[in-house]
Design a protein around this motif. Structure first.
Motif, PDB file in Angstrom:
ATOM      1  N   SER A 106      -7.269  -1.917  -6.159  1.00 44.18           N
ATOM      2  CA  SER A 106      -7.195  -1.429  -4.779  1.00 44.18           C
ATOM      3  C   SER A 106      -6.546  -2.423  -3.830  1.00 44.18           C
ATOM      4  CB  SER A 106      -8.601  -1.084  -4.271  1.00 44.18           C
ATOM      5  OG  SER A 106      -9.443  -2.226  -4.330  1.00 44.18           O
ATOM      6  N   GLY A 107      -6.363  -3.673  -4.268  1.00 40.43           N
ATOM      7  CA  GLY A 107      -5.827  -4.698  -3.379  1.00 40.43           C
ATOM      8  C   GLY A 107      -4.329  -4.575  -3.157  1.00 40.43           C
ATOM      9  N   ARG A 108      -3.845  -5.279  -2.137  1.00 41.05           N
ATOM     10  CA  ARG A 108      -2.425  -5.289  -1.822  1.00 41.05           C
ATOM     11  C   ARG A 108      -1.867  -6.706  -1.881  1.00 41.05           C
ATOM     12  NH1 ARG A 108      -0.926  -2.374   2.323  1.00 41.05           N
ATOM     13  NH2 ARG A 108       0.613  -3.809   3.129  1.00 41.05           N
ATOM     14  N   GLY A 109      -2.465  -7.531  -2.743  1.00 42.36           N
ATOM     15  CA  GLY A 109      -1.970  -8.896  -2.922  1.00 42.36           C
ATOM     16  C   GLY A 109      -0.805  -8.901  -3.882  1.00 42.36           C
ATOM     17  N   ALA A 110      -0.880  -9.729  -4.903  1.00 44.87           N
ATOM     18  CA  ALA A 110       0.213  -9.823  -5.872  1.00 44.87           C
ATOM     19  C   ALA A 110       0.196  -8.626  -6.819  1.00 44.87           C
ATOM     20  CB  ALA A 110       0.084 -11.120  -6.661  1.00 44.87           C
ATOM     21  N   LEU A 111       1.382  -8.280  -7.324  1.00 49.96           N
ATOM     22  CA  LEU A 111       1.479  -7.227  -8.335  1.00 49.96           C
ATOM     23  C   LEU A 111       0.724  -7.665  -9.587  1.00 49.96           C
ATOM     24  CD1 LEU A 111       5.247  -6.223  -8.088  1.00 49.96           C
ATOM     25  CD2 LEU A 111       3.311  -4.819  -7.418  1.00 49.96           C
ATOM     26  N   VAL A 112      -0.011  -6.731 -10.177  1.00 52.78           N
ATOM     27  CA  VAL A 112      -0.772  -7.027 -11.393  1.00 52.78           C
ATOM     28  C   VAL A 112      -0.106  -6.315 -12.564  1.00 52.78           C
ATOM     29  CG1 VAL A 112      -3.021  -6.942 -12.510  1.00 52.78           C
ATOM     30  CG2 VAL A 112      -2.876  -7.191 -10.021  1.00 52.78           C
ATOM     31  N   SER A 113       0.134  -7.046 -13.622  1.00 55.75           N
ATOM     32  CA  SER A 113       0.795  -6.489 -14.802  1.00 55.75           C
ATOM     33  C   SER A 113      -0.226  -6.156 -15.879  1.00 55.75           C
ATOM     34  CB  SER A 113       1.815  -7.489 -15.354  1.00 55.75           C
ATOM     35  OG  SER A 113       2.331  -7.047 -16.590  1.00 55.75           O
ATOM     36  N   ALA A 114       0.023  -5.074 -16.599  1.00 54.13           N
ATOM     37  CA  ALA A 114      -0.848  -4.678 -17.705  1.00 54.13           C
ATOM     38  C   ALA A 114      -0.506  -5.420 -18.990  1.00 54.13           C
ATOM     39  CB  ALA A 114      -0.745  -3.172 -17.935  1.00 54.13           C
ATOM     40  N   TYR A 115       0.653  -6.060 -19.049  1.00 55.05           N
ATOM     41  CA  TYR A 115       1.099  -6.717 -20.281  1.00 55.05           C
ATOM     42  C   TYR A 115       0.211  -7.916 -20.607  1.00 55.05           C
ATOM     43  CZ  TYR A 115       4.009  -9.113 -23.683  1.00 55.05           C
ATOM     44  OH  TYR A 115       4.462  -9.744 -24.821  1.00 55.05           O
ATOM     45  N   ARG A 116      -0.443  -7.859 -21.749  1.00 48.29           N
ATOM     46  CA  ARG A 116      -1.342  -8.914 -22.220  1.00 48.29           C
ATOM     47  C   ARG A 116      -2.365  -9.298 -21.146  1.00 48.29           C
ATOM     48  NH1 ARG A 116       0.704  -7.211 -26.141  1.00 48.29           N
ATOM     49  NH2 ARG A 116       1.465  -8.355 -27.964  1.00 48.29           N
ATOM     50  N   ASN A 117      -2.828  -8.312 -20.417  1.00 47.78           N
ATOM     51  CA  ASN A 117      -3.828  -8.549 -19.376  1.00 47.78           C
ATOM     52  C   ASN A 117      -5.196  -8.742 -20.040  1.00 47.78           C
ATOM     53  OD1 ASN A 117      -6.002  -7.617 -17.389  1.00 47.78           O
ATOM     54  ND2 ASN A 117      -4.211  -7.708 -16.049  1.00 47.78           N
ATOM     55  N   PRO A 118      -5.833  -9.919 -19.899  1.00 48.72           N
ATOM     56  CA  PRO A 118      -7.089 -10.185 -20.613  1.00 48.72           C
ATOM     57  C   PRO A 118      -8.190  -9.172 -20.320  1.00 48.72           C
ATOM     58  CG  PRO A 118      -6.203 -12.209 -19.677  1.00 48.72           C
ATOM     59  CD  PRO A 118      -5.391 -11.084 -19.106  1.00 48.72           C
ATOM     60  N   GLN A 119      -8.353  -8.809 -19.059  1.00 48.05           N
ATOM     61  CA  GLN A 119      -9.392  -7.845 -18.702  1.00 48.05           C
ATOM     62  C   GLN A 119      -9.163  -6.509 -19.404  1.00 48.05           C
ATOM     63  OE1 GLN A 119      -9.565  -6.929 -14.521  1.00 48.05           O
ATOM     64  NE2 GLN A 119     -11.579  -5.993 -14.671  1.00 48.05           N
ATOM     65  N   MET A 120      -7.923  -6.033 -19.397  1.00 51.28           N
ATOM     66  CA  MET A 120      -7.604  -4.759 -20.027  1.00 51.28           C
ATOM     67  C   MET A 120      -7.802  -4.824 -21.543  1.00 51.28           C
ATOM     68  SD  MET A 120      -6.766  -2.812 -17.519  1.00 51.28           S
ATOM     69  CE  MET A 120      -5.787  -1.446 -18.147  1.00 51.28           C
TER      70      MET A 120
ATOM     71  N   LEU B  57       0.650  -1.028  -3.573  1.00 49.61           N
ATOM     72  CA  LEU B  57       1.966  -1.628  -3.800  1.00 49.61           C
ATOM     73  C   LEU B  57       2.878  -0.713  -4.611  1.00 49.61           C
ATOM     74  CD1 LEU B  57       0.906  -5.309  -4.604  1.00 49.61           C
ATOM     75  CD2 LEU B  57       1.704  -4.375  -2.441  1.00 49.61           C
ATOM     76  N   ASN B  58       2.474   0.559  -4.751  1.00 46.80           N
ATOM     77  CA  ASN B  58       3.243   1.519  -5.547  1.00 46.80           C
ATOM     78  C   ASN B  58       3.540   0.959  -6.936  1.00 46.80           C
ATOM     79  OD1 ASN B  58       3.459   3.545  -3.500  1.00 46.80           O
ATOM     80  ND2 ASN B  58       5.026   2.299  -2.494  1.00 46.80           N
ATOM     81  N   ASN B  59       2.566   0.304  -7.506  1.00 47.32           N
ATOM     82  CA  ASN B  59       2.732  -0.352  -8.798  1.00 47.32           C
ATOM     83  C   ASN B  59       1.948   0.382  -9.878  1.00 47.32           C
ATOM     84  OD1 ASN B  59       3.194  -2.318 -10.848  1.00 47.32           O
ATOM     85  ND2 ASN B  59       1.254  -3.304 -10.316  1.00 47.32           N
ATOM     86  N   ILE B  60       2.664   0.884 -10.869  1.00 48.96           N
ATOM     87  CA  ILE B  60       2.028   1.437 -12.064  1.00 48.96           C
ATOM     88  C   ILE B  60       2.604   0.668 -13.247  1.00 48.96           C
ATOM     89  CG2 ILE B  60       1.678   3.455 -13.525  1.00 48.96           C
ATOM     90  CD1 ILE B  60       2.007   5.206 -11.064  1.00 48.96           C
TER      91      ILE B  60
END
Length: 396
Positions: free
Chosen positions: A149-163, A190-193
Motif C-alpha cells: 500500500s505504500g508509495r515509497g520505493a518500487l518493490v520487485s517480486a524477483y527473488r523477494n524473500p517475503q514472497m 506507484l502503478n507497479n505490478i
C-alpha cells in the motif's frame, strides 16, 4: 507459544542482517507483535503501519465480496478510509480477479485463499509465522500475491524473500510435485505490478542455501551485521554500533580528503555524495533517540532539554472566540481552497484526472542530484545545448 519454539517474521529483514534480530528485542518482541497482529514489527504501531493494515483489511473484504463469500466490505471503523484507499483497493482486486480468470481458463478447479495465517517450520524448531494476502492455486499452479500500500520505493517480486517464504509455506496446496509458481506484487500507489516466476527446485535451493543458515544465525545472534537501505526499518538503527562505525568511516573519509588537499576535487565530492544520504538519516535517528531518552528521564552528558521561548498559540474556546470576534466587528473564519493533493484523496485519482487535471499547473522544480540508478529521465542544463557541436545538417 510452545516451549522450545522460535518464531521469526516473514518480512525477511532478519535475513539481511541476522544478529540485528536480538539487538531489536529478539523472539519475545516478535512473539508479542505476532500475538497482537501488529504486522510483525516491534513496539507501537505507527500511523503508516495502521493505514497499511486498514488497506489490507479492506482489500481482503472486497475480494471476499467479489468471490461471493462476504456480503459487503466494512469501512465504518476504518480511521484512514478515503476515496484514494477505495480506488487503490479496487485496482488490487481487479488484478487479483484477472489472475483468477486466467487460471480458470486453463484449469477448472481454482481455489483462492485470502489473508489465511500460516506457520512454516524452517529448521531446528525455528518457525516462520505470518499471513499471506492472497493465494490462488490449482493442482498444477500456485500464485502468491502481495499488496503493497505504500508509495515509497518500487518493490520487485524477483527473488523477494517475503514472497518466497509465502511460497514455501503454500507448496502443499498443490497436488503437482512441480507446480508453476508465480510471485506477484501489486503496488497501486506507484502503478507497479511486478511478477516473477520461480521453480520448486529453485525455491528449495534458496531455502537450504539462504533461509536456513540465516534463520540459525538469527536465533543464535551470530553472523555479521550488514548496513544498508534496510536499516531504515530496524528499530535498533539509532544505537547499532555497526551502523555507527560505517558512519564514522564516512566522517574519516571526509577528514582524509581535507588533509590531502585544501580543495576537494570532483572525484572527492562524488565519493562523499555516495554516503551523505545515509549519514543524514543516521544523524536524525541519533538526535531523535537522544531526545526521546531525555524525555524519559535519562541524562544525556553535555546536553539538556529546553522549552522554546515562544510556543504555538491557540484559542481555548472556539465559541468564545466567535462571540468576541462579532463584538469586535470581524469575521473569525476564512475559506481556503483545498490543495490538489487533498482533492485527489477526497475523490480518488480517476475522478481527479477527469475533473481537475486540466486545472492544475505545476511549479518548476529545481534540479536534484541523484544516483544514475534513479529511474527518472536525466535533466540536461540548457548550456549543454550551446556547448555541443552543431552539424551542418542541423536546423537552427
Amino acid at each position: 507459544m510452545s516451549a522450545g519454539l522460535t518464531y521469526l517474521p516473514p518480512s525477511g529483514l532478519w535475513m539481511l542482517c541476522p544478529p540485528s534480530h536480538k539487538l531489536c528485542g529478539g523472539t519475545a518482541a516478535v512473539a508479542k507483535a505476532i500475538s497482537h497482529d501488529e504486522g510483525y514489527g516491534w513496539g507501537q504501531v505507527s500511523a503508516n503501519e495502521e493505514q497499511g493494515q486498514e488497506y489490507h483489511r479492506l482489500a481482503a473484504d472486497k475480494l471476499r465480496v467479489r468471490l461471493g463469500t462476504q456480503d459487503a466490505a466494512r469501512t465504518d471503523d476504518l480511521q484512514h478510509y478515503d476515496a484514494m484507499m477505495a480506488e487503490r483497493t479496487e485496482q488490487y482486486c481487479d488484478e487479483v480477479m484477472r489472475i483468477c480468470r486466467e487460471r480458470y481458463d486453463s484449469e477448472q478447479d481454482v481455489r483462492v485463499v485470502i489473508e489465511e495465517p500460516f506457520e512454516l517450520e524452517i529448521c531446528d524448531g525455528i518457525h516462520c509465522r505470518g499471513r499471506a494476502d492472497c493465494i490462488i492455486y490449482t493442482s498444477v499452479t500456485l500464485d502468491i500475491i502481495d499488496l503493497k500500500s505504500g508509495r515509497g520505493a518500487l518493490v520487485s517480486a524477483y527473488r523477494n524473500p517475503q514472497m518466497m517464504v509465502y511460497a514455501l509455506a503454500s507448496l502443499d496446496l498443490c497436488a503437482d510435485a512441480d507446480p508453476e509458481i508465480r510471485l506477484t506484487i501489486i503496488q497501486p500507489a506507484l502503478n507497479n505490478i511486478s511478477t516473477a516466476s520461480i521453480t520448486r527446485a529453485e525455491l528449495l535451493a534458496w531455502r537450504d542455501e539462504h533461509l536456513i543458515p540465516a534463520a540459525r544465525q538469527t536465533v543464535e545472534g551470530a553472523g555479521s551485521y550488514h548496513v544498508g537501505d534496510h536499516c531504515r526499518f530496524c528499530p535498533a538503527r539509532p544505537t547499532c554500533r555497526a551502523r555507527a562505525e560505517q558512519m564514522q568511516a564516512y566522517v574519516s573519509s571526509v577528514q582524509q580528503h581535507a588533509l590531502t588537499s585544501p580543495k576537494l576535487s570532483l572525484d572527492d565530492v562524488t565519493g562523499l555524495l555516495d554516503g551523505i544520504d545515509h549519514y543524514e538519516a543516521w544523524a536524525r535517528d541519533i538526535r531523535r533517540w537522544a531526545t526521546d531518552d531525555a524525555m524519559a528521564g535519562e541524562r544525556i552528558p553535555g546536553y539538556k532539554l529546553v522549552i522554546p521561548r515562544n510556543g504555538a498559540r491557540k484559542f481555548v474556546s472556539e465559541q468564545a472566540v466567535v462571540d468576541a470576534a462579532r463584538r469586535a466587528g470581524i469575521d473569525p473564519y476564512k475559506r481556503v481552497l483545498r490543495s490538489p493533493r487533498e482533492i485527489e484523496l477526497q475523490v480518488g485519482t480517476m475522478q481527479y484526472e477527469e475533473y481537475f487535471a486540466t486545472l492544475i499547473s505545476s511549479e518548476a522544480c529545481n534540479p536534484r542530484l541523484v544516483p544514475v540508478s534513479d529511474p527518472r529521465p536525466e535533466y540536461r542544463p540548457a548550456k549543454d545545448d550551446f556547448n555541443k557541436e552543431v552539424s551542418p545538417n542541423d536546423t537552427i
